[in-house]
Design a protein around this motif. Sequence first.
Motif, mmCIF file in Angstrom:
data_model
loop_
_atom_site.group_PDB
_atom_site.id
_atom_site.type_symbol
_atom_site.label_atom_id
_atom_site.label_comp_id
_atom_site.label_asym_id
_atom_site.label_seq_id
_atom_site.Cartn_x
_atom_site.Cartn_y
_atom_site.Cartn_z
ATOM 1 N N THR A 81 65.385 61.219 -40.856
ATOM 2 C CA THR A 81 66.527 61.973 -41.383
ATOM 3 C C THR A 81 67.378 62.627 -40.307
ATOM 4 N N SER A 82 66.918 62.644 -39.072
ATOM 5 C CA SER A 82 67.703 63.252 -38.000
ATOM 6 C C SER A 82 68.605 62.200 -37.358
ATOM 7 N N LYS A 83 69.892 62.480 -37.316
ATOM 8 C CA LYS A 83 70.854 61.522 -36.768
ATOM 9 C C LYS A 83 70.579 61.224 -35.296
ATOM 10 N N SER A 84 70.195 62.252 -34.538
ATOM 11 C CA SER A 84 69.959 62.066 -33.104
ATOM 12 C C SER A 84 68.696 61.263 -32.828
ATOM 13 N N LEU A 85 67.816 61.147 -33.826
ATOM 14 C CA LEU A 85 66.558 60.418 -33.632
ATOM 15 C C LEU A 85 66.528 59.081 -34.361
ATOM 16 N N ARG A 86 67.626 58.751 -35.042
ATOM 17 C CA ARG A 86 67.648 57.518 -35.827
ATOM 18 C C ARG A 86 68.044 56.337 -34.954
ATOM 19 N N SER A 87 67.247 56.069 -33.940
ATOM 20 C CA SER A 87 67.523 54.978 -33.006
ATOM 21 C C SER A 87 66.567 53.816 -33.270
ATOM 22 N N ALA A 88 66.868 52.675 -32.649
ATOM 23 C CA ALA A 88 66.006 51.503 -32.813
ATOM 24 C C ALA A 88 64.609 51.767 -32.261
ATOM 25 N N SER A 89 64.550 52.416 -31.106
ATOM 26 C CA SER A 89 63.252 52.697 -30.492
ATOM 27 C C SER A 89 62.378 53.563 -31.389
ATOM 28 N N ASN A 90 62.991 54.548 -32.028
ATOM 29 C CA ASN A 90 62.217 55.458 -32.862
ATOM 30 C C ASN A 90 61.802 54.833 -34.185
ATOM 31 N N MET A 91 62.374 53.689 -34.534
ATOM 32 C CA MET A 91 61.903 52.972 -35.718
ATOM 33 C C MET A 91 60.451 52.545 -35.533
ATOM 34 N N PHE A 92 60.066 52.248 -34.298
ATOM 35 C CA PHE A 92 58.679 51.865 -34.026
ATOM 36 C C PHE A 92 57.742 53.060 -34.200
ATOM 37 N N ILE A 93 58.233 54.256 -33.870
ATOM 38 C CA ILE A 93 57.419 55.455 -34.029
ATOM 39 C C ILE A 93 57.160 55.712 -35.516
ATOM 40 N N VAL A 94 58.197 55.552 -36.330
ATOM 41 C CA VAL A 94 58.034 55.714 -37.775
ATOM 42 C C VAL A 94 57.056 54.665 -38.310
ATOM 43 N N ASN A 95 57.151 53.446 -37.808
ATOM 44 C CA ASN A 95 56.254 52.382 -38.249
ATOM 45 C C ASN A 95 54.804 52.716 -37.913
ATOM 46 N N LEU A 96 54.574 53.255 -36.708
ATOM 47 C CA LEU A 96 53.215 53.654 -36.323
ATOM 48 C C LEU A 96 52.712 54.772 -37.232
ATOM 49 N N ALA A 97 53.578 55.721 -37.568
ATOM 50 C CA ALA A 97 53.185 56.819 -38.456
ATOM 51 C C ALA A 97 52.830 56.297 -39.846
ATOM 52 N N ILE A 98 53.534 55.274 -40.316
ATOM 53 C CA ILE A 98 53.230 54.683 -41.623
ATOM 54 C C ILE A 98 51.855 54.011 -41.598
ATOM 55 N N PHE A 99 51.568 53.296 -40.514
ATOM 56 C CA PHE A 99 50.230 52.699 -40.383
ATOM 57 C C PHE A 99 49.153 53.784 -40.345
ATOM 58 N N ASP A 100 49.429 54.875 -39.622
ATOM 59 C CA ASP A 100 48.454 55.970 -39.547
ATOM 60 C C ASP A 100 48.224 56.604 -40.914
ATOM 61 N N LEU A 101 49.298 56.765 -41.686
ATOM 62 C CA LEU A 101 49.154 57.321 -43.036
ATOM 63 C C LEU A 101 48.393 56.361 -43.946
ATOM 64 N N THR A 102 48.585 55.054 -43.739
ATOM 65 C CA THR A 102 47.843 54.066 -44.529
ATOM 66 C C THR A 102 46.345 54.226 -44.320
ATOM 67 N N MET A 103 45.961 54.534 -43.088
ATOM 68 C CA MET A 103 44.541 54.753 -42.803
ATOM 69 C C MET A 103 44.000 55.947 -43.583
ATOM 70 N N MET A 104 44.861 56.929 -43.840
ATOM 71 C CA MET A 104 44.418 58.114 -44.568
ATOM 72 C C MET A 104 44.118 57.822 -46.036
ATOM 73 N N LEU A 105 44.625 56.709 -46.562
ATOM 74 C CA LEU A 105 44.407 56.385 -47.969
ATOM 75 C C LEU A 105 42.935 56.131 -48.284
ATOM 76 N N GLU A 106 42.141 55.785 -47.262
ATOM 77 C CA GLU A 106 40.728 55.529 -47.504
ATOM 78 C C GLU A 106 39.880 56.794 -47.397
ATOM 79 N N MET A 107 40.449 57.865 -46.871
ATOM 80 C CA MET A 107 39.642 59.066 -46.621
ATOM 81 C C MET A 107 39.171 59.779 -47.890
ATOM 82 N N PRO A 108 40.025 59.934 -48.936
ATOM 83 C CA PRO A 108 39.495 60.555 -50.157
ATOM 84 C C PRO A 108 38.286 59.799 -50.722
#
Length: 375
Positions: A81-108
């Motif tokens: 949501t931040s305009k200054s961070l909405r770059s192509a490079s940071n798309m990979f960071i968001v993707n990594l965070a999504i994978f990390d959150l997916t791992m949390m789905l097994e914890m409950p």
Amino acid sequence: MELNYTAEDPIAFPFKMVSGEVQQHMLGWNIPAEHQGLVHEHWRQFPAVDKFSHYLMALIYFILMISSITGNSLVIWIFSTSKSLRSASNMFIVNLAIFDLTMMLEMPHLIVNSFYQRMLGDQIGCDIYSVFGALSGIGGSITNAVIAYDRYKTISCPIDGRINKVQASILIAVTWMWAMPFTLLPWTRVWGQFTTEGFLTTCSFDFLSEDQDTKAFVACIFCWSYVIPMTLICTFYSKLFVAVRHHEKMLKEQAKKMNVKSLASNKEDAGKSVEIRIAKVAFTIFFLFVCSWTPYGVVAMIGAFGDRSLLTPVVTMIPAVFCKTVSCIDPWVYAINHPRFRAELERRVPWMGVREPDPDATSTNASTSTTPADA
């Protein structure tokens, strides 16, 4: 009188554990007869893990789950949501965070399993748990390789080497496709399978069966999810460091010939410093990736090809905890080191106490302050 597990009253079972009514058994004693295939013979030689170890594991996973959900949600929210961070490079960071959150789905699932001392849902529960783990683990590993490639391109070729958003979207699609084969193959039993591990409250791919098909599967998944990403990461970071050193050496030599201190303006230096800081963040996450997944890879290879007597329930659970821990640490590494992310945290979440000047304002001010002297 010795108690045997029955599924007639599952709600009461945790209370029996707390009250001490459940006596010591061997691992796998409370798995229903029709699902005993979930327990490899290797585990049956060990006594059942005591209830307090299960409670401790549940507590550790609960803390990791809260930390990961908080940190990765902040990363996705701010970077998206931040305009200054909405770059192509940071798309990979968001993707990594999504994978990390997916791992949390097994914890409950694991937390509830710990109170029952077994995998709830039997084979279906084991498969669902393992799918989340395989998808997030393999996807996270190849995403780290993509981040290393992006850092190499951005810093070594800052003018014409930057990845655009279309290319970034393609690479992100590749990371998900990369994670699919060794998630779907064992799930569908086409090649390999998912089974319980360690405390019998978690599941992963089978690395203990002695048939050649399993050994081949373990060797292939080890290369696919660990060796290849690790090789790519090491290659790109090595090239990055060589390129940076060569560039700095060239600038110093040219400046010496021109009898000036530096060929770069303060603004360019500040921009370069920001990129280097981001590269350090990426390298830190790579280091965490090595520390978390290397023990798991070693355990899997020992199970398939080595001395299995080394693999006790506790030994095999430690790497699993490491893998979950890194998904919690990743976002906080960015919070500590990424300048623009810290600036956004300070602006949007002031109660966290983050203090970071705006990198763009800092570089602009530095450039402006040097203009009169240069004139």
